[in-house]
Design a protein around this motif. Structure first.
Motif, PDB file in Angstrom:
ATOM      1  N   ARG A  22      -5.010  -3.756  -5.083  1.00 25.11           N
ATOM      2  CA  ARG A  22      -4.765  -5.334  -4.792  1.00 25.11           C
ATOM      3  C   ARG A  22      -5.114  -5.487  -3.246  1.00 25.11           C
ATOM      4  O   ARG A  22      -5.770  -6.567  -3.199  1.00 25.11           O
ATOM      5  CB  ARG A  22      -3.209  -5.512  -5.110  1.00 25.11           C
ATOM      6  CG  ARG A  22      -2.706  -6.949  -4.710  1.00 25.11           C
ATOM      7  CD  ARG A  22      -1.614  -7.315  -5.292  1.00 25.11           C
ATOM      8  NE  ARG A  22      -0.720  -6.577  -4.744  1.00 25.11           N
ATOM      9  CZ  ARG A  22      -0.044  -6.825  -3.335  1.00 25.11           C
ATOM     10  NH1 ARG A  22      -0.504  -7.642  -2.661  1.00 25.11           N
ATOM     11  NH2 ARG A  22       1.189  -6.069  -3.173  1.00 25.11           N
ATOM     12  N   LYS A  23      -4.804  -4.659  -2.439  1.00 25.13           N
ATOM     13  CA  LYS A  23      -4.905  -4.813  -1.113  1.00 25.13           C
ATOM     14  C   LYS A  23      -6.307  -4.960  -0.822  1.00 25.13           C
ATOM     15  O   LYS A  23      -6.545  -5.592   0.191  1.00 25.13           O
ATOM     16  CB  LYS A  23      -4.236  -3.649  -0.262  1.00 25.13           C
ATOM     17  CG  LYS A  23      -2.707  -4.105  -0.020  1.00 25.13           C
ATOM     18  CD  LYS A  23      -1.918  -5.155   0.555  1.00 25.13           C
ATOM     19  CE  LYS A  23      -0.737  -5.190   0.598  1.00 25.13           C
ATOM     20  NZ  LYS A  23      -0.084  -6.389   1.257  1.00 25.13           N
ATOM     21  N   GLN A  24      -7.374  -3.881  -1.499  1.00 26.63           N
ATOM     22  CA  GLN A  24      -8.593  -4.070  -1.128  1.00 26.63           C
ATOM     23  C   GLN A  24      -9.536  -4.964  -1.673  1.00 26.63           C
ATOM     24  O   GLN A  24     -10.513  -5.073  -1.602  1.00 26.63           O
ATOM     25  CB  GLN A  24      -9.140  -2.409  -1.369  1.00 26.63           C
ATOM     26  CG  GLN A  24      -8.546  -1.223  -0.740  1.00 26.63           C
ATOM     27  CD  GLN A  24      -8.886   0.025  -1.467  1.00 26.63           C
ATOM     28  OE1 GLN A  24      -9.634  -0.019  -2.322  1.00 26.63           O
ATOM     29  NE2 GLN A  24      -8.131   0.728  -0.727  1.00 26.63           N
ATOM     30  N   SER A  25      -8.864  -5.676  -2.919  1.00 28.47           N
ATOM     31  CA  SER A  25      -9.570  -6.758  -3.560  1.00 28.47           C
ATOM     32  C   SER A  25      -9.827  -8.100  -2.706  1.00 28.47           C
ATOM     33  O   SER A  25      -9.110  -8.351  -1.901  1.00 28.47           O
ATOM     34  CB  SER A  25      -8.921  -7.068  -4.813  1.00 28.47           C
ATOM     35  OG  SER A  25      -9.466  -8.138  -5.492  1.00 28.47           O
ATOM     36  N   ASP A  26     -10.954  -8.502  -2.849  1.00 28.14           N
ATOM     37  CA  ASP A  26     -10.985 -10.046  -2.195  1.00 28.14           C
ATOM     38  C   ASP A  26     -10.583 -11.097  -2.919  1.00 28.14           C
ATOM     39  O   ASP A  26     -10.663 -12.289  -2.439  1.00 28.14           O
ATOM     40  CB  ASP A  26     -12.712 -10.156  -2.055  1.00 28.14           C
ATOM     41  CG  ASP A  26     -13.184 -10.241  -3.451  1.00 28.14           C
ATOM     42  OD1 ASP A  26     -12.761 -10.227  -4.386  1.00 28.14           O
ATOM     43  OD2 ASP A  26     -14.645 -10.272  -3.162  1.00 28.14           O
TER      44      ASP A  26
END
Length: 262
Positions: A22-26
């Motif tokens: 989730r943190k790495q998703s745009d």
């Protein structure tokens, strides 16, 4: 006689992978949840490891939306991780909830979720919801499955695999297992697909169904359509704290209901 094989896949670090993905998703959390058709509350439960099981189809959908850092094996059947917590129909270790149900005003059936009502719901397209887990659609042919309605808040609280006591007119009519991961909205109601694990459809429900206090050994005051945890009631603790707590209560309820089963 049919033999049913159920496979389980253990991914101990899945909560951490979900958080990192989730943190790495745009995309924002809201956008991710919209694509998956789940609530943000459910997603956070997954991230915190508060949900003990996740079905294969949902895991596959998540992997299509965010990068989990591993591939979902195609050697597993899409249904292989589904319903693992409900395979033992009379395993009451997940019995955590109680909910009052009532038929709509002036409804033809005097009892909610009677055999006649469920049969009518199935014939009327209750299993044609967009994005429905295929395993639930298949399960309707093997078990008694129906959408359980929630008019007010709380539909998202029970987890997949949890058991709910359904009560009306102070009697216990059903014990059901939650099959899906999150509620869906339909006509102003929130619904969860559930499977009946105990009921007595051919009894005279007016005369022969047990009073809930007879089965639970404590009584409750509950509002319609809202699920309550059994341990939320002071009357529960007054009776069961000295008898072994929730686990002892679950076993007691199981024995009492089995004794009623022909």
């Amino acid at each position: 006689m049919r033999v049913r094989q159920v496979q389980e896949l253990d991914i101990p670090d899945l909560p951490q992978r979900l958080h990192a993905a989730r943190k790495q998703s745009d995309m924002s959390l809201l956008a991710i949840c919209r694509k998956l058709g789940v609530s943000s509350t459910y997603w956070y439960k997954l991230e915190r490891g508060e949900t003990s099981t996740i079905n294969y189809d949902m895991l596959e959908k998540i992997a299509q939306v965010v990068d989990l850092g591993f591939e979902i094996s195609t050697s597993l059947s899409p249904n292989s991780l589904t319903f693992t917590s409900q395979e033992n129909g009379m395993d009451f270790s997940r019995l955590n909830w109680i909910k009052v149900v009532t038929p709509p005003k002036d409804y033809a059936y005097h009892w909610a979720y009677s055999l006649d009502e469920i049969t009518k719901a199935m014939a009327g397209g209750a299993f044609n919801q967009p994005g429905m887990d295929p395993a639930i659609h298949q399960a309707k042919n093997e078990f008694t499955v129906f959408p359980l309605g929630f008019k007010d808040q709380g539909a998202e609280k029970p987890e997949c695999g949890d058991l709910i006591v359904l009560t009306q007119r102070a009697k216990i009519t059903h014990v059901v297992a939650v099959l899906d991961e999150a509620p869906y909205e339909n006509g102003g109601w929130w619904n969860r697909y559930v499977k009946i694990v105990w009921w007595q459809p051919h009894l005279d429900w007016h005369k022969d169904l047990p009073h809930r206090s007879e089965i639970l050994e404590f009584d409750v005051s509950v509002q319609k359509s809202i699920p309550y945890e059994l341990e939320a009631f002071q009357s529960f603790h007054e009776v069961w704290d000295e008898k072994g707590g929730l686990k002892a209560c679950q076993e007691h309820v199981k024995r009492k209901l089995i004794d009623m089963t022909p």
